[in-house]
Scaffold this motif. Sequence first.
Motif, mmCIF file in Angstrom:
data_model
loop_
_atom_site.group_PDB
_atom_site.id
_atom_site.type_symbol
_atom_site.label_atom_id
_atom_site.label_comp_id
_atom_site.label_asym_id
_atom_site.label_seq_id
_atom_site.Cartn_x
_atom_site.Cartn_y
_atom_site.Cartn_z
ATOM 1 N N VAL A 170 0.856 -1.180 0.000
ATOM 2 C CA VAL A 170 0.000 0.000 0.000
ATOM 3 C C VAL A 170 0.893 1.232 0.000
ATOM 4 C CG1 VAL A 170 -1.684 1.329 1.317
ATOM 5 C CG2 VAL A 170 -1.899 -1.152 1.189
ATOM 6 N N GLY A 172 0.855 5.709 -0.046
ATOM 7 C CA GLY A 172 0.243 6.694 0.826
ATOM 8 C C GLY A 172 -1.017 7.275 0.237
ATOM 9 N N SER A 176 -4.121 4.509 1.458
ATOM 10 C CA SER A 176 -3.983 4.056 2.844
ATOM 11 C C SER A 176 -5.328 4.047 3.557
ATOM 12 C CB SER A 176 -2.994 4.949 3.595
ATOM 13 O OG SER A 176 -1.703 4.845 3.039
ATOM 14 N N ASP A 180 -7.284 0.664 5.088
ATOM 15 C CA ASP A 180 -7.757 0.546 6.472
ATOM 16 C C ASP A 180 -9.232 0.170 6.506
ATOM 17 O OD1 ASP A 180 -5.250 1.226 7.381
ATOM 18 O OD2 ASP A 180 -5.755 3.338 7.743
ATOM 19 N N GLY A 186 -1.663 -3.117 5.557
ATOM 20 C CA GLY A 186 -0.829 -2.410 4.592
ATOM 21 C C GLY A 186 0.649 -2.579 4.865
ATOM 22 N N ALA A 188 4.311 -1.010 3.551
ATOM 23 C CA ALA A 188 4.905 0.084 2.767
ATOM 24 C C ALA A 188 6.090 -0.436 1.963
ATOM 25 C CB ALA A 188 5.337 1.210 3.691
#
Length: 351
Positions: A170, A172, A176, A180, A186, A188
């Motif tokens: 995931v 930004g 994101s 959620d 997620g 990064a």
Amino acid sequence: MKTTNRLMIGALAALGLSLGTPALAQTTLTVSTWGGPNHGVNTIVWPTWKAWIEEATEGRVTVEVVHDIGPPAAQMEIVADGIADASWIFHAHMAGRFLATQLPEFPTFEEFSSEDAAAAYWHTHQEYLAQAGEHRGVDVVAMGVHGPGQIFTRDQVASIDELAGKRLRVGGGVMSGLADAMRVTGVAILPTGVYEAASQGVVDGAMLTLESLRSFRVAEVALHTLTVDGGFYRGSFAIVVNPMFWDQVSAEDREAILEVSGEHLSRLFGYMMDVSDESGVEFGQERGATFTQVPEADIETLRGVTDTLIADWSTAVGNRGVDAEAALAHFREQLAAAAEGDRIADRVVRQ
């Protein structure tokens, strides 16, 4: 002696006239790029912009592309500090700095081209979003969006409920918030790291664009795609220039460069993303990729999530001086207008 000198000077002058007036020194716009050599930004966007600039300035300004000056998240500073004259930036790489630029990232549940979206985004940025002052230190010469972001998984899934608990790459921004809401774990990871992470079982898949099936080898590790019309999300980009670069060129050439930037360069960026997505889908299909549309019940769920995300975003950007409601309405109006505008395909130069 004096006569001899006069004759020599006259001969040299005549020689100069016969050879033509020496050309003025050419100014080079140095572009930092962080995409791989075969990425569309390097094979389509920069070669075309270079050709446009050279034509517009009658050869007085050219473009030189330099690879790997720094990582994606550092491109804003690379340009602001004058290490390079220009670059392309992905706003989600700089968490917290950019909020207004999330406007084109929200799901629309409707199909539209990235070319049209980029053109609409450019005009909306100029009219509303620039007021947030989020690009301090650089001049924005184009805005762009990538194609519809979808969800790629190693195991086939048919609904959002089946995503719960899965570990997905995931980025930004809006991505994101959606992750959620879908109860996704997620992780990064840069797009370039998805192939390795998925092949080693670190992630179960990724939220990425269709072009990644090919460009980031996603089709080799996550053959199954869960799709939404228009994408679960889009991604926001800008092409930026160091303000001090303009001191190196005449006012006439600055105006000429800006004339072939703006909407034209934004459309070019979006067109590149459209072409890259088409190539990615073809690549995936050749390798047996599946594409599953989320059920209508999930669409309604996603609409509710999106409404909440937009409401939160509106409050946040309002604190930065942006009229969110007016900006969103303007973007939608410009999106419809862009679809009626001239296409950029005939002006593209390929490397």
